[in-house]
Design a protein around this motif. Structure first.
Motif, PDB file in Angstrom:
ATOM      1  N   PHE A  66     -16.095 -51.723  59.869  1.00  0.00           N
ATOM      2  CA  PHE A  66     -17.043 -52.770  59.493  1.00  0.00           C
ATOM      3  C   PHE A  66     -17.778 -52.398  58.201  1.00  0.00           C
ATOM      4  CE2 PHE A  66     -21.111 -55.064  59.824  1.00  0.00           C
ATOM      5  CZ  PHE A  66     -20.626 -56.349  59.976  1.00  0.00           C
ATOM      6  N   GLY A  67     -18.179 -51.130  58.082  1.00  0.00           N
ATOM      7  CA  GLY A  67     -18.823 -50.684  56.852  1.00  0.00           C
ATOM      8  C   GLY A  67     -17.890 -50.764  55.657  1.00  0.00           C
ATOM      9  N   LEU A  68     -16.623 -50.360  55.839  1.00  0.00           N
ATOM     10  CA  LEU A  68     -15.643 -50.455  54.750  1.00  0.00           C
ATOM     11  C   LEU A  68     -15.399 -51.903  54.347  1.00  0.00           C
ATOM     12  CD1 LEU A  68     -13.031 -47.768  55.862  1.00  0.00           C
ATOM     13  CD2 LEU A  68     -14.651 -47.624  53.969  1.00  0.00           C
ATOM     14  N   LEU A  69     -15.391 -52.809  55.338  1.00  0.00           N
ATOM     15  CA  LEU A  69     -15.201 -54.227  55.020  1.00  0.00           C
ATOM     16  C   LEU A  69     -16.342 -54.761  54.164  1.00  0.00           C
ATOM     17  CD1 LEU A  69     -13.688 -56.910  55.407  1.00  0.00           C
ATOM     18  CD2 LEU A  69     -14.980 -57.247  57.539  1.00  0.00           C
ATOM     19  N   LEU A  70     -17.586 -54.390  54.508  1.00  0.00           N
ATOM     20  CA  LEU A  70     -18.731 -54.848  53.712  1.00  0.00           C
ATOM     21  C   LEU A  70     -18.671 -54.299  52.287  1.00  0.00           C
ATOM     22  CD1 LEU A  70     -21.694 -54.576  56.262  1.00  0.00           C
ATOM     23  CD2 LEU A  70     -20.432 -56.615  55.560  1.00  0.00           C
ATOM     24  N   LEU A  71     -18.322 -53.014  52.142  1.00  0.00           N
ATOM     25  CA  LEU A  71     -18.214 -52.422  50.806  1.00  0.00           C
ATOM     26  C   LEU A  71     -17.098 -53.083  49.997  1.00  0.00           C
ATOM     27  CD1 LEU A  71     -18.693 -48.622  51.629  1.00  0.00           C
ATOM     28  CD2 LEU A  71     -20.319 -50.154  50.544  1.00  0.00           C
ATOM     29  N   MET A  76     -15.283 -56.735  45.684  1.00  0.00           N
ATOM     30  CA  MET A  76     -14.484 -57.896  45.275  1.00  0.00           C
ATOM     31  C   MET A  76     -15.365 -58.978  44.657  1.00  0.00           C
ATOM     32  SD  MET A  76     -11.237 -57.341  45.934  1.00  0.00           S
ATOM     33  CE  MET A  76     -10.484 -58.958  46.083  1.00  0.00           C
ATOM     34  N   LEU A  77     -16.533 -59.235  45.246  1.00  0.00           N
ATOM     35  CA  LEU A  77     -17.409 -60.291  44.733  1.00  0.00           C
ATOM     36  C   LEU A  77     -17.939 -59.946  43.339  1.00  0.00           C
ATOM     37  CD1 LEU A  77     -19.435 -61.299  47.920  1.00  0.00           C
ATOM     38  CD2 LEU A  77     -17.762 -62.670  46.678  1.00  0.00           C
ATOM     39  N   VAL A  78     -18.278 -58.665  43.119  1.00  0.00           N
ATOM     40  CA  VAL A  78     -18.794 -58.267  41.801  1.00  0.00           C
ATOM     41  C   VAL A  78     -17.749 -58.513  40.715  1.00  0.00           C
ATOM     42  CG1 VAL A  78     -19.526 -56.293  40.410  1.00  0.00           C
ATOM     43  CG2 VAL A  78     -20.450 -56.608  42.698  1.00  0.00           C
ATOM     44  N   PHE A  79     -16.485 -58.151  40.990  1.00  0.00           N
ATOM     45  CA  PHE A  79     -15.439 -58.322  39.974  1.00  0.00           C
ATOM     46  C   PHE A  79     -14.968 -59.775  39.896  1.00  0.00           C
ATOM     47  CE2 PHE A  79     -15.230 -53.740  40.384  1.00  0.00           C
ATOM     48  CZ  PHE A  79     -14.993 -53.355  39.080  1.00  0.00           C
ATOM     49  N   ALA A  80     -14.868 -60.452  41.037  1.00  0.00           N
ATOM     50  CA  ALA A  80     -14.396 -61.844  41.014  1.00  0.00           C
ATOM     51  C   ALA A  80     -15.396 -62.765  40.324  1.00  0.00           C
ATOM     52  CB  ALA A  80     -14.125 -62.324  42.438  1.00  0.00           C
ATOM     53  N   LEU A  81     -16.678 -62.563  40.573  1.00  0.00           N
ATOM     54  CA  LEU A  81     -17.713 -63.405  39.953  1.00  0.00           C
ATOM     55  C   LEU A  81     -18.207 -62.826  38.634  1.00  0.00           C
ATOM     56  CD1 LEU A  81     -19.791 -64.260  43.169  1.00  0.00           C
ATOM     57  CD2 LEU A  81     -17.956 -65.584  42.102  1.00  0.00           C
ATOM     58  N   GLN A  82     -17.656 -61.646  38.247  1.00  0.00           N
ATOM     59  CA  GLN A  82     -18.002 -60.991  36.974  1.00  0.00           C
ATOM     60  C   GLN A  82     -19.526 -60.815  36.844  1.00  0.00           C
ATOM     61  OE1 GLN A  82     -15.881 -63.550  34.152  1.00  0.00           O
ATOM     62  NE2 GLN A  82     -14.252 -62.026  34.045  1.00  0.00           N
ATOM     63  N   ILE A  83     -20.111 -60.291  37.897  1.00  0.00           N
ATOM     64  CA  ILE A  83     -21.557 -59.999  37.898  1.00  0.00           C
ATOM     65  C   ILE A  83     -21.809 -58.782  37.013  1.00  0.00           C
ATOM     66  CG2 ILE A  83     -23.539 -59.366  39.332  1.00  0.00           C
ATOM     67  CD1 ILE A  83     -22.141 -60.740  41.679  1.00  0.00           C
ATOM     68  N   PRO A  84     -22.740 -58.838  36.071  1.00  0.00           N
ATOM     69  CA  PRO A  84     -23.017 -57.662  35.223  1.00  0.00           C
ATOM     70  C   PRO A  84     -23.446 -56.458  36.065  1.00  0.00           C
ATOM     71  CG  PRO A  84     -24.042 -59.640  34.323  1.00  0.00           C
ATOM     72  CD  PRO A  84     -23.537 -60.013  35.679  1.00  0.00           C
ATOM     73  N   PHE A  85     -22.943 -55.280  35.682  1.00  0.00           N
ATOM     74  CA  PHE A  85     -23.261 -54.072  36.439  1.00  0.00           C
ATOM     75  C   PHE A  85     -24.757 -53.763  36.411  1.00  0.00           C
ATOM     76  CE2 PHE A  85     -18.937 -51.722  36.433  1.00  0.00           C
ATOM     77  CZ  PHE A  85     -18.359 -52.844  36.996  1.00  0.00           C
ATOM     78  N   VAL A  86     -25.464 -54.239  35.370  1.00  0.00           N
ATOM     79  CA  VAL A  86     -26.888 -53.947  35.280  1.00  0.00           C
ATOM     80  C   VAL A  86     -27.672 -54.714  36.341  1.00  0.00           C
ATOM     81  CG1 VAL A  86     -27.452 -55.804  33.664  1.00  0.00           C
ATOM     82  CG2 VAL A  86     -28.760 -53.662  33.610  1.00  0.00           C
ATOM     83  N   ILE A  87     -27.075 -55.785  36.852  1.00  0.00           N
ATOM     84  CA  ILE A  87     -27.723 -56.548  37.934  1.00  0.00           C
ATOM     85  C   ILE A  87     -27.277 -56.028  39.290  1.00  0.00           C
ATOM     86  CG2 ILE A  87     -27.914 -58.828  38.998  1.00  0.00           C
ATOM     87  CD1 ILE A  87     -27.673 -60.035  36.233  1.00  0.00           C
ATOM     88  N   PRO A  91     -19.671 -50.845  44.458  1.00  0.00           N
ATOM     89  CA  PRO A  91     -19.684 -49.538  45.133  1.00  0.00           C
ATOM     90  C   PRO A  91     -18.907 -48.462  44.398  1.00  0.00           C
ATOM     91  CG  PRO A  91     -19.353 -51.301  46.730  1.00  0.00           C
ATOM     92  CD  PRO A  91     -19.284 -51.940  45.372  1.00  0.00           C
ATOM     93  N   SER A  92     -17.810 -48.843  43.705  1.00  0.00           N
ATOM     94  CA  SER A  92     -17.038 -47.836  42.967  1.00  0.00           C
ATOM     95  C   SER A  92     -17.872 -47.224  41.845  1.00  0.00           C
ATOM     96  CB  SER A  92     -15.768 -48.472  42.400  1.00  0.00           C
ATOM     97  OG  SER A  92     -16.091 -49.562  41.545  1.00  0.00           O
ATOM     98  N   ALA A  93     -18.687 -48.048  41.143  1.00  0.00           N
ATOM     99  CA  ALA A  93     -19.555 -47.520  40.085  1.00  0.00           C
ATOM    100  C   ALA A  93     -20.650 -46.637  40.665  1.00  0.00           C
ATOM    101  CB  ALA A  93     -20.173 -48.678  39.299  1.00  0.00           C
ATOM    102  N   ILE A  94     -21.155 -46.998  41.849  1.00  0.00           N
ATOM    103  CA  ILE A  94     -22.184 -46.169  42.496  1.00  0.00           C
ATOM    104  C   ILE A  94     -21.587 -44.821  42.920  1.00  0.00           C
ATOM    105  CG2 ILE A  94     -23.741 -46.024  44.468  1.00  0.00           C
ATOM    106  CD1 ILE A  94     -23.882 -49.106  44.385  1.00  0.00           C
ATOM    107  N   ALA A  95     -20.367 -44.854  43.462  1.00  0.00           N
ATOM    108  CA  ALA A  95     -19.714 -43.592  43.845  1.00  0.00           C
ATOM    109  C   ALA A  95     -19.470 -42.720  42.619  1.00  0.00           C
ATOM    110  CB  ALA A  95     -18.392 -43.900  44.553  1.00  0.00           C
ATOM    111  N   LEU A  96     -19.083 -43.345  41.492  1.00  0.00           N
ATOM    112  CA  LEU A  96     -18.876 -42.578  40.260  1.00  0.00           C
ATOM    113  C   LEU A  96     -20.192 -41.987  39.758  1.00  0.00           C
ATOM    114  CD1 LEU A  96     -16.791 -41.767  38.110  1.00  0.00           C
ATOM    115  CD2 LEU A  96     -17.374 -43.872  36.868  1.00  0.00           C
TER     116      LEU A  96
END
Length: 311
Positions: A66-71, A76-87, A91-96
């Protein structure tokens, strides 16, 4: 096929489809919706199958998936909707960011958690427990300290933190003092309520044995109070972390989780802010889990725990 083997096959397949859909998403129109839909269906099916299992692995797999599904949905939503990383960084950027700032996060963790939280938590919970015993023994203290405790618990941390910084300096001691004020009253209230949880039959039995106050306290009232005492310990494990982080907003050396969140937010480095939040959340969750494990070992006999486990 071995019983339960299909759970793991479906779970691994769901993870493969999640990874495949993530590697091909770059915008809303370039999102592999069919692959993503299959991944969601497989993930939900695997969680439903694991939820029916009774083994320890089955119980751990359901919340993990369930946690992996939410992440994955977040990513997917950040990349599909092209949300700026500053907003909202994915999760991949946070892990990096966690990987790239491990040394800084370690120093912040030591300053906030190992110094301020641990010291304040131990002093606050210990003081609350001892005050509850003193109030239980003395009607004078019961009438004098209980209203004062209610007053202390109602004080806003935003107002207390700068005063503690002025009194105890910019080091971890002022943050530990805030943690003490936040944790002492929940422990006091829960311990007092727990000491009154014994039954009349058990009390009369102790009287027939001519048991004194301390014998009754040690053999009857404290064991009966353990579930509520552990409730206070679990509640305080999260309150202590919140209090220490918020107190660091009002003055601290150049390290600490609260200091990192405030300074990196001002620099618009939201990935580092989220990385610090993730470390704090992980530390709080691990603390809560450890206390819950100790509670299960100490209060295994209590009816509430036995009913929850179906014994």
């Amino acid at each position: 096929m071995k019983r339960g083997g299909s759970h793991w096959i479906i779970g691994v397949a769901a993870l493969l489809f999640c990874t495949l859909s993530r590697t091909h998403v770059s915008s809303f129109h370039a999102t592999p919706w069919i692959t993503a839909g299959i991944a969601v269906v497989l993930m939900l099916t695997a969680m439903a199958l694991f939820a029916r299992g009774d083994s320890r692995a089955d119980r751990l797999a359901s919340p993990l998936l369930f946690g992996l599904l939410l992440l994955w949905l977040w990513e997917m939503l950040v990349f599909a909707l092209q949300i700026p990383f500053v907003i909202l960084p994915p999760p991949s950027a946070i892990a990096l960011a966690i990987w790239n700032h491990l040394a800084i996060l370690r120093i912040d963790f030591e300053q906030t958690y190992l110094h301020a939280v641990v010291a304040g938590y131990a002093i606050g919970c210990g003081a609350g427990f001892l005050l509850a015993l003193a109030i239980d023994r003395s009607p004078f203290l019961q009438r004098g300290l209980t209203p004062l405790g209610n007053l202390i618990s109602a004080m806003p941390i935003i107002g207390i933190a700068p005063i503690m910084v002025m009194w105890f300096g910019f080091g971890w001691q002022s943050k530990a003092a805030v943690v003490v004020l936040m944790t002492v009253f929940p422990m006091l209230v829960n311990t007092r309520a727990g000491l009154a949880e014994y039954g009349a039959m058990e009390r009369d039995l102790m009287r027939t044995y001519a048991a004194g106050y301390w014998q009754t306290l040690w053999r009857l009232r404290l064991p009966a109070a353990m579930p509520l005492i552990f409730n206070a310990l679990k509640l305080n494990s999260t309150l202590a972390l919140i209090g220490a982080v918020v107190a660091e907003f009002f003055g601290t050396p150049t390290r600490g989780m609260g200091f990192r969140i405030s300074t990196e937010a001002a620099r618009m480095n939201l990935d580092v802010v989220w990385a610090t939040i993730a470390v704090a959340a992980l530390a709080g969750s691990v603390s809560f889990a450890l206390i819950a494990m100790i509670e299960r070992a100490v209060t295994f006999w209590h009816p509430s725990l036995r009913d929850a486990e179906g014994r």
